[in-house]
Design a protein around this motif. Structure first.
Motif, PDB file in Angstrom:
ATOM      1  N   LEU A 141      21.256 -17.775 -69.040  1.00 30.50           N
ATOM      2  CA  LEU A 141      22.042 -16.851 -69.867  1.00 30.50           C
ATOM      3  C   LEU A 141      23.409 -17.447 -70.178  1.00 30.50           C
ATOM      4  O   LEU A 141      23.945 -17.250 -71.273  1.00 30.50           O
ATOM      5  N   GLY A 142      23.959 -18.175 -69.212  1.00 29.58           N
ATOM      6  CA  GLY A 142      25.238 -18.838 -69.437  1.00 29.58           C
ATOM      7  C   GLY A 142      25.179 -19.885 -70.526  1.00 29.58           C
ATOM      8  O   GLY A 142      26.206 -20.230 -71.134  1.00 29.58           O
ATOM      9  N   GLU A 143      23.982 -20.382 -70.812  1.00 32.58           N
ATOM     10  CA  GLU A 143      23.780 -21.347 -71.905  1.00 32.58           C
ATOM     11  C   GLU A 143      23.419 -20.655 -73.213  1.00 32.58           C
ATOM     12  O   GLU A 143      23.075 -21.315 -74.191  1.00 32.58           O
ATOM     13  N   GLY A 144      23.461 -19.315 -73.231  1.00 29.61           N
ATOM     14  CA  GLY A 144      23.263 -18.588 -74.471  1.00 29.61           C
ATOM     15  C   GLY A 144      21.869 -18.050 -74.709  1.00 29.61           C
ATOM     16  O   GLY A 144      21.561 -17.615 -75.824  1.00 29.61           O
ATOM     17  N   ALA A 145      20.992 -18.093 -73.684  1.00 27.42           N
ATOM     18  CA  ALA A 145      19.642 -17.561 -73.862  1.00 27.42           C
ATOM     19  C   ALA A 145      19.697 -16.087 -74.268  1.00 27.42           C
ATOM     20  O   ALA A 145      20.577 -15.341 -73.834  1.00 27.42           O
ATOM     21  N   ARG A 146      18.736 -15.671 -75.095  1.00 29.59           N
ATOM     22  CA  ARG A 146      18.698 -14.284 -75.545  1.00 29.59           C
ATOM     23  C   ARG A 146      18.113 -13.376 -74.469  1.00 29.59           C
ATOM     24  O   ARG A 146      18.621 -12.290 -74.201  1.00 29.59           O
ATOM     25  N   LEU A 147      17.029 -13.825 -73.840  1.00 31.82           N
ATOM     26  CA  LEU A 147      16.341 -13.043 -72.819  1.00 31.82           C
ATOM     27  C   LEU A 147      15.746 -13.989 -71.792  1.00 31.82           C
ATOM     28  O   LEU A 147      15.115 -14.986 -72.157  1.00 31.82           O
ATOM     29  N   CYS A 148      15.933 -13.677 -70.516  1.00 37.15           N
ATOM     30  CA  CYS A 148      15.320 -14.449 -69.436  1.00 37.15           C
ATOM     31  C   CYS A 148      14.432 -13.516 -68.621  1.00 37.15           C
ATOM     32  O   CYS A 148      14.908 -12.515 -68.088  1.00 37.15           O
ATOM     33  N   VAL A 149      13.160 -13.867 -68.532  1.00 37.27           N
ATOM     34  CA  VAL A 149      12.217 -13.119 -67.718  1.00 37.27           C
ATOM     35  C   VAL A 149      11.768 -14.028 -66.582  1.00 37.27           C
ATOM     36  O   VAL A 149      11.238 -15.122 -66.833  1.00 37.27           O
ATOM     37  N   GLY A 150      11.986 -13.596 -65.365  1.00 33.46           N
ATOM     38  CA  GLY A 150      11.550 -14.354 -64.205  1.00 33.46           C
ATOM     39  C   GLY A 150      10.384 -13.666 -63.542  1.00 33.46           C
ATOM     40  O   GLY A 150      10.307 -12.431 -63.520  1.00 33.46           O
ATOM     41  N   ILE A 151       9.437 -14.449 -63.018  1.00 29.39           N
ATOM     42  CA  ILE A 151       8.347 -13.874 -62.235  1.00 29.39           C
ATOM     43  C   ILE A 151       8.303 -14.546 -60.877  1.00 29.39           C
ATOM     44  O   ILE A 151       8.422 -15.768 -60.755  1.00 29.39           O
ATOM     45  N   ASP A 152       8.179 -13.728 -59.843  1.00 35.09           N
ATOM     46  CA  ASP A 152       8.055 -14.207 -58.472  1.00 35.09           C
ATOM     47  C   ASP A 152       7.559 -13.042 -57.633  1.00 35.09           C
ATOM     48  O   ASP A 152       8.162 -11.967 -57.668  1.00 35.09           O
ATOM     49  N   PRO A 153       6.465 -13.196 -56.901  1.00 32.57           N
ATOM     50  CA  PRO A 153       5.886 -12.052 -56.198  1.00 32.57           C
ATOM     51  C   PRO A 153       6.648 -11.582 -54.964  1.00 32.57           C
ATOM     52  O   PRO A 153       6.298 -10.546 -54.382  1.00 32.57           O
ATOM     53  N   SER A 154       7.694 -12.268 -54.557  1.00 29.98           N
ATOM     54  CA  SER A 154       8.400 -11.937 -53.318  1.00 29.98           C
ATOM     55  C   SER A 154       9.210 -10.650 -53.446  1.00 29.98           C
ATOM     56  O   SER A 154      10.023 -10.497 -54.353  1.00 29.98           O
ATOM     57  N   HIS A 155       9.011  -9.724 -52.508  1.00 31.59           N
ATOM     58  CA  HIS A 155       9.810  -8.501 -52.448  1.00 31.59           C
ATOM     59  C   HIS A 155      11.290  -8.826 -52.238  1.00 31.59           C
ATOM     60  O   HIS A 155      12.163  -8.239 -52.872  1.00 31.59           O
ATOM     61  N   LEU A 156      11.553  -9.762 -51.324  1.00 30.02           N
ATOM     62  CA  LEU A 156      12.938 -10.075 -50.978  1.00 30.02           C
ATOM     63  C   LEU A 156      13.683 -10.660 -52.171  1.00 30.02           C
ATOM     64  O   LEU A 156      14.841 -10.299 -52.432  1.00 30.02           O
ATOM     65  N   PHE A 157      13.048 -11.560 -52.902  1.00 24.57           N
ATOM     66  CA  PHE A 157      13.732 -12.172 -54.039  1.00 24.57           C
ATOM     67  C   PHE A 157      14.083 -11.132 -55.097  1.00 24.57           C
ATOM     68  O   PHE A 157      15.142 -11.193 -55.714  1.00 24.57           O
ATOM     69  N   LEU A 158      13.203 -10.158 -55.296  1.00 26.84           N
ATOM     70  CA  LEU A 158      13.493  -9.105 -56.262  1.00 26.84           C
ATOM     71  C   LEU A 158      14.710  -8.299 -55.824  1.00 26.84           C
ATOM     72  O   LEU A 158      15.592  -7.994 -56.642  1.00 26.84           O
ATOM     73  N   VAL A 159      14.785  -7.976 -54.553  1.00 28.70           N
ATOM     74  CA  VAL A 159      15.923  -7.203 -54.052  1.00 28.70           C
ATOM     75  C   VAL A 159      17.219  -8.003 -54.184  1.00 28.70           C
ATOM     76  O   VAL A 159      18.254  -7.466 -54.595  1.00 28.70           O
ATOM     77  N   GLN A 160      17.190  -9.286 -53.846  1.00 29.40           N
ATOM     78  CA  GLN A 160      18.384 -10.125 -54.000  1.00 29.40           C
ATOM     79  C   GLN A 160      18.827 -10.179 -55.451  1.00 29.40           C
ATOM     80  O   GLN A 160      20.018 -10.043 -55.760  1.00 29.40           O
ATOM     81  N   PHE A 161      17.871 -10.369 -56.349  1.00 32.91           N
ATOM     82  CA  PHE A 161      18.190 -10.415 -57.775  1.00 32.91           C
ATOM     83  C   PHE A 161      18.819  -9.102 -58.228  1.00 32.91           C
ATOM     84  O   PHE A 161      19.837  -9.093 -58.937  1.00 32.91           O
ATOM     85  N   GLU A 162      18.220  -7.987 -57.841  1.00 34.55           N
ATOM     86  CA  GLU A 162      18.732  -6.687 -58.277  1.00 34.55           C
ATOM     87  C   GLU A 162      20.120  -6.412 -57.705  1.00 34.55           C
ATOM     88  O   GLU A 162      20.941  -5.748 -58.346  1.00 34.55           O
ATOM     89  N   ALA A 163      20.408  -6.910 -56.506  1.00 34.47           N
ATOM     90  CA  ALA A 163      21.748  -6.738 -55.931  1.00 34.47           C
ATOM     91  C   ALA A 163      22.786  -7.435 -56.796  1.00 34.47           C
ATOM     92  O   ALA A 163      23.836  -6.863 -57.118  1.00 34.47           O
ATOM     93  N   VAL A 164      22.501  -8.664 -57.214  1.00 30.19           N
ATOM     94  CA  VAL A 164      23.433  -9.397 -58.065  1.00 30.19           C
ATOM     95  C   VAL A 164      23.538  -8.723 -59.431  1.00 30.19           C
ATOM     96  O   VAL A 164      24.636  -8.573 -59.994  1.00 30.19           O
ATOM     97  N   ARG A 165      22.402  -8.287 -59.966  1.00 32.18           N
ATOM     98  CA  ARG A 165      22.406  -7.652 -61.287  1.00 32.18           C
ATOM     99  C   ARG A 165      23.226  -6.359 -61.281  1.00 32.18           C
ATOM    100  O   ARG A 165      23.938  -6.057 -62.244  1.00 32.18           O
TER     101      ARG A 165
END
Length: 324
Positions: A141-165
């Motif tokens: 996004l810092g390079e100007g991307a319009r939309l970034c969709v990430g996929i990863d099945p880990s519960h923990l990674f989703l929670v970490q991402f949502e905390a930052v978001r």
């Protein structure tokens, strides 16, 4: 529980991503109904993290956010304790209101190596496969991307991402979905697809490359980063058990062999962009990731080998195009 309604609304207005709605809601409902022992505890901590409105956000040079008026010491300590609930933090680093999340990986170093070799990301739709906690999506996004969709099945990674978001003010430019690549239909919707640190975990690497190609638009770009060995176009290491204490690892081609694989499944203009040896400065134990890390997985008498006697981690980035 997580509410993915905003993402559904977003892709409903995108003609290329719209077909995903035929399968995605049921997949995410199934994921919500699956169990994970620590998920309830993580959710309670996540719900206590406030939605921020930071005065400064830097996702071009790092992932840093701050306010003109610093948080009170007691608020800062409370936030740090909540973030530490989500241990271990593997991808980063993050700088959140003066809290330095010193992650196991210096993912910023990988980004600095990869970025000079790829097409500009401005206004692109991007898929990040095996995105971890989403660190690289912020840099995209810092390079100007319009939309970034990430996929990863880990519960923990989703929670970490949502905390930052949340701390970023519920930023809508990046979204993480708890899915694996095999769950995605053939979307052909993304201008750039990243797969970094995934290929060696796939039992069928050529099928993985085809799955990645199926997500790209005509003429789209694949950025593939993975563990490799030295050798020619026929060189492949197949560990019989573990590699650097990792289970579920299967194929480690040479960069030259990987180039051949990409061409075999139909990519063109394949470039070996860079190769490097992973150092113990780039991957190591920290106070935010206190488990064993790379220094513990190398032979103490010969750090050029893993404990199992395999070559020490060597990584390569290849860039390829899907034909028009």
């Amino acid at each position: 529980m997580f509410n993915f309604a905003n993402f559904y609304k977003l892709i409903a207005t995108d003609t290329r991503l719209q077909p995903w709605l035929n399968v995605l809601p049921q997949q995410l409902t199934d994921w919500q109904n699956s169990e994970h022992g620590d998920f309830g505890r993580w959710l309670k901590a996540l719900n206590k993290i406030p939605v921020g409105s930071p005065d400064q956000i830097d996702i071009k040079n790092s992932v840093t956010l701050s306010n003109d008026t610093p948080l009170e010491p007691c608020e800062l300590k409370k936030l740090e304790n909540l973030l530490r609930t989500f241990h271990p933090w593997r991808k980063g680093p993050y700088h959140l209101h003066g809290i330095h999340i010193d992650t196991e990986w210096r993912s910023d170093w990988k980004w600095d190596r990869v970025l000079p070799h790829i097409s500009p990301l401005k206004d692109r739709n991007i898929l990040d496969v095996g995105c971890g906690n989403g660190y690289h999506m912020w840099r995209m996004l810092g390079e100007g991307a319009r939309l970034c969709v990430g996929i990863d099945p880990s519960h923990l990674f989703l929670v970490q991402f949502e905390a930052v978001r949340k701390l970023m003010g519920d930023h809508q430019g990046a979204h993480l979905l708890p899915l694996g690549i095999e769950q995605l239909p053939k979307l052909e919707a993304f201008d750039t697809v990243f797969s970094m640190g995934v290929l060696y975990h796939r039992r069928s690497p050529l099928d993985h490359l085809i799955q990645l190609k199926d997500q790209l638009v005509s003429g789209g770009e694949l950025v593939l980063e993975t563990l490799v060995i030295e050798g020619d176009e026929t060189s492949v290491l197949v560990p019989t058990d573990r590699y650097a204490q990792m289970r579920n690892v299967y194929f480690f081609p040479s960069a030259k062999a990987l180039k051949v694989w990409l061409e075999q499944v139909g990519f063109e203009n394949v470039i070996i962009a860079e190769e490097n040896i992973t150092t113990t400065d780039e991957q190591r134990t920290t106070s935010w990731m206190t488990h064993n890390s790379l220094p513990d997985y190398l032979d103490p008498k010969d750090p050029s080998r893993t404990l199992e006697g395999h070559p020490a981690p060597r990584r390569a980035t290849l860039v390829a195009k899907k034909p028009h």
